[in-house]
Design a protein around this motif. Structure first.
Motif, mmCIF file in Angstrom:
data_model
loop_
_atom_site.group_PDB
_atom_site.id
_atom_site.type_symbol
_atom_site.label_atom_id
_atom_site.label_comp_id
_atom_site.label_asym_id
_atom_site.label_seq_id
_atom_site.Cartn_x
_atom_site.Cartn_y
_atom_site.Cartn_z
ATOM 1 N N ALA A 1 0.833 -1.207 0.000
ATOM 2 C CA ALA A 1 0.000 0.000 0.000
ATOM 3 C C ALA A 1 0.869 1.258 0.000
ATOM 4 O O ALA A 1 0.633 2.189 -0.777
ATOM 5 N N LEU A 2 1.882 1.263 0.848
ATOM 6 C CA LEU A 2 2.772 2.425 0.904
ATOM 7 C C LEU A 2 3.583 2.556 -0.382
ATOM 8 O O LEU A 2 3.784 3.656 -0.903
ATOM 9 N N GLY B 1 4.207 5.999 -7.160
ATOM 10 C CA GLY B 1 3.473 6.741 -8.173
ATOM 11 C C GLY B 1 3.886 8.202 -8.198
ATOM 12 O O GLY B 1 4.077 8.798 -9.266
ATOM 13 N N THR B 2 4.055 8.780 -7.012
ATOM 14 C CA THR B 2 4.488 10.176 -6.916
ATOM 15 C C THR B 2 5.910 10.342 -7.435
ATOM 16 O O THR B 2 6.220 11.280 -8.184
ATOM 17 N N ALA C 1 2.817 1.601 -3.399
ATOM 18 C CA ALA C 1 1.992 2.056 -4.521
ATOM 19 C C ALA C 1 1.798 3.567 -4.488
ATOM 20 O O ALA C 1 1.881 4.240 -5.526
ATOM 21 N N VAL C 2 1.560 4.107 -3.299
ATOM 22 C CA VAL C 2 1.324 5.548 -3.175
ATOM 23 C C VAL C 2 2.603 6.336 -3.445
ATOM 24 O O VAL C 2 2.622 7.300 -4.223
ATOM 25 N N ILE C 3 3.687 5.906 -2.814
ATOM 26 C CA ILE C 3 4.942 6.664 -2.904
ATOM 27 C C ILE C 3 5.574 6.544 -4.284
ATOM 28 O O ILE C 3 6.055 7.531 -4.858
#
Length: 233
Positions: free
Chosen positions: A66-67, A73-74, A69-71
């Motif tokens: 989860a972490l 992408g940025t 995927a978020v990081i």
């Protein structure tokens, strides 16, 4: 003009090669997810793990995903899809290999978190690259084909668990999971950077070179781009 020429490219060997390269990333991810399911019962018996400890080993990877995927992408929007894809595959590979060297429960938890972070970072970036290069009318088909590699990864995990773990122990599963690090060299050779990313960073010349290369590779009549950098539509 630039994106229009990219969209008009016919489906050819480049698209299927890109599908194979990104699909292998999904296959390795699924293989790792499957392997931990087969390894956990063996570890529970060998290390005397409590049910809640087994639950944490299984779930800490999903927290990392989860972490990741978020990081990722940025970060991919800042330094590029191709580089982030390569880095997350390397992280996943090295952390998976480290799982085989785990000396206790806590060390395995840490390595599983890093594995999950790499997996979570790789999946969306791979899908983005495939989406950005697949022709609009066939984009859905390519995404479905990409996702089918997930099932192949679980099949590979089952084969490893059935054929190798009984002979060589649970560590062999994680050592095999470290092999994708070699696969990064394939990424560097066969995967171009995202044209849309290059345009967003005003690296128009590089984007034009990729489109010209693809037109030549796919046997499309090509002509030089105008030197006007604003001509990217």
């Amino acid at each position: 003009m630039l994106l229009e020429r990219l969209e008009k490219l016919p489906v050819g060997s480049f698209h299927y090669k890109l599908l194979a390269v990104t699909g292998l990333g999904w296959l390795f991810d699924a293989m790792d997810t499957g392997l931990i399911s087969f390894v956990l019962p063996i570890l529970a018996k060998e290390w005397g793990l409590a049910p809640e400890q087994m639950g944490w080993i299984g779930s800490v990877g999903f927290i990392g995903m989860a972490l990741g995927a978020v990081i990722s992408g940025t970060i991919a929007d800042r330094i590029g899809r191709k580089l982030v894809f390569s880095l997350t595959v390397i992280l996943y590979s090295l952390a998976t290999g480290a799982c085989a060297l785990s000396w206790n429960y806590e060390s395995l938890l840490l390595f599983r978190f890093l594995v999950g972070f790499g997996l979570g970072g790789e999946l969306p970036v791979a899908a983005t690259l495939m989406t950005e290069y697949a022709p609009t009318k066939l984009r859905g088909r390519f995404i479905v084909l990409l996702e089918s590699f997930w099932g192949l990864g679980w099949l590979a995990a089952a084969c490893i668990a059935y054929l190798l773990i009984p002979q060589y122990g649970w560590q062999i599963a994680f050592f095999i999971g470290a092999l994708p690090a070699v696969y990064v060299f394939m990424i560097r050779v066969h995967m171009p950077e995202s044209v849309r990313y290059l345009i967003s960073k005003n690296r128009i010349g590089e984007a034009q070179e990729i489109v010209l290369m693809l037109e030549k590779k796919l046997h499309v009549a090509s002509e030089p781009f105008d030197k006007e950098l604003s001509d990217v539509e």
